[in-house]
Design an enzyme around this catalytic site. Structure first.
Site, PDB file in Angstrom:
ATOM      1  CG  HIS A  62      -9.248   5.469  -5.815  1.00 27.99           C
ATOM      2  ND1 HIS A  62      -9.645   4.293  -5.221  1.00 27.99           N
ATOM      3  CD2 HIS A  62      -8.525   5.113  -6.909  1.00 27.99           C
ATOM      4  CE1 HIS A  62      -9.179   3.267  -5.920  1.00 27.99           C
ATOM      5  NE2 HIS A  62      -8.496   3.745  -6.956  1.00 27.99           N
ATOM      6  CG  ASP A 110     -12.714   5.262   0.913  1.00 27.48           C
ATOM      7  OD1 ASP A 110     -13.461   5.400  -0.069  1.00 27.48           O
ATOM      8  OD2 ASP A 110     -11.535   4.886   0.822  1.00 27.48           O
TER       9      ASP A 110
END
Length: 371
Positions: free
Chosen positions: A126, A156
């Site tokens: 992640h 992200d």
């Protein structure tokens, strides 16, 4: 659609966070984005702003007829975006070779955490993992404490989706000369490292020489930090230059006789921090914000996301819009001749399946085989 990318068609194989954000940026600029969702898959966030401004088709990519439908869409498109682990689209029959065989001009963007090769390419991860390896997480945090995750903004979104969109635009520009598409390997670990480039310059210049929380821009310097106000809210102070610091001293009504002669000496930072903190505590956040208007003390109120839309500057620039009941940032940047329009709200999964596939000439019987 209006905007500088009007006429561009993008196929988005549904994913999470960076891929949708990059496609949102393209859609905001006028691209027609068709999102391929899995049948019956609920959106992870209802009315998710990241999925605004597209049409959605629902296709079961385990079915050969659905794969063929995507390839037929590819024939009419400029860009395909996917965010699966390496090798997944190849096994589906939608890899770069499969798609570019049908459309040699296709830009094929692959959005992953670790990239298409390397020891970690097939590993789970992640945002926090990618920025940790990239060297972007370690410098963030208070002195003597653990690194603090900057939400998932660095990996992200900045290093992932935004950099992917930049790569797509660059590949489209190159296609104007070559006439050919290409494959983009957009990895969050790469992008997080890239957006950290400035840190390497600071380190080389000796301005990032002590542990986190003790340097100029990481909360170490008392004139570049946040402070608690009388109502237990916060203001941000960024008075780096001398003329701005001088205005800050006046705004906070600091006694010049108590101020250190050399504010840049880290040995003087604890005492100066105490003076600033005590001064800021005398007024509320909004009182300080009002006093700072019109000056150059570089003091700003720290606003929560649900407050930002109401700030006078954001209102004047129309920086936020409301779609499907959700207040969210408006498209950016701004274009004078081809302005972006307010995007449409997020589509329900599969909302446009019949509409989009009918444009391919599929019959009702064929449509029934795809979902």
């Amino acid at each position: 659609m209006s905007g500088p990318l009007a006429g561009l068609r993008v196929i988005e194989l549904a994913g999470l966070a960076p891929g949708p954000f990059g496609c949102m940026v393209l859609a905001d600029m006028g691209a027609e984005v068709i999102r391929v969702d899995r049948p019956g898959a609920p959106p992870p966030v209802p009315n998710d702003p990241l999925t605004r401004g597209r049409r959605s088709v629902s296709l079961d990519l385990k079915k050969p007829a659905a794969i063929d439908a995507v390839l037929r869409l590819v024939e009419r498109s400029d860009v395909l975006v996917e965010g699966f682990r390496p090798g997944v689209t190849e096994r589906l029959g939608l890899g770069p070779a499969d798609c570019q065989a049908r459309n040699p001009r296709l830009i094929y963007a692959r959005m992953t955490g670790w990239g298409q090769h390397g020891p970690l390419a097939d590993a789970a991860g992640h945002d926090i993992d990618y920025i940790a390896i990239a060297g972007a997480l370690e410098p963030i945090g208070r002195n003597g404490d653990r690194p603090v995750p900057p939400l998932n903004l660095v990996g992200d979104f900045a290093g992932g989706g935004l950099l992917m969109a930049t790569g797509i635009l660059a590949a489209l520009y190159e296609r104007e000369r070559s006439g050919l598409g290409q494959v983009i390997d957009a990895a969050m670990v790469d992008g997080a490292a890239l957006v950290s480039t400035f840190l390497y310059g600071l380190k080389a210049a000796g301005a990032l020489s002590v542990p986190r929380g003790g340097n100029l821009l990481d909360g170490g310097a008392p004139y570049y930090d946040t402070y608690t106000t009388a109502d237990d809210k916060f203001v941000a102070i960024g008075a780096l230059e001398e003329k701005f610091y001088a205005e800050l001293v006046v705004l906070l009504e600091l006694d010049p006789a108590l101020l250190p002669a050399n504010r840049h000496d880290p040995a003087n930072w604890p005492g100066l921090r105490t003076l600033i903190a005590d001064a800021v505590r005398r007024r509320t956040r909004d009182e300080w914000a009002a006093l700072a208007v019109g000056g150059d003390a570089c003091l700003a109120p720290v606003l929560a996301p649900d407050e930002a839309a109401h700030h006078p500057h954001n209102k004047a620039r129309e920086n936020f819009v409301e779609l499907a009941g959700v207040v969210q940032p408006a498209p950016a940047p701004r274009f004078d001749r081809t302005p972006s329009q307010i995007p449409g709200p997020p589509a329900f999964s599969g909302e446009h399946t019949r509409e989009v596939l009918a444009e391919l000439g599929l019959t009702a019987e064929q449509l029934a085989e795809l979902t």
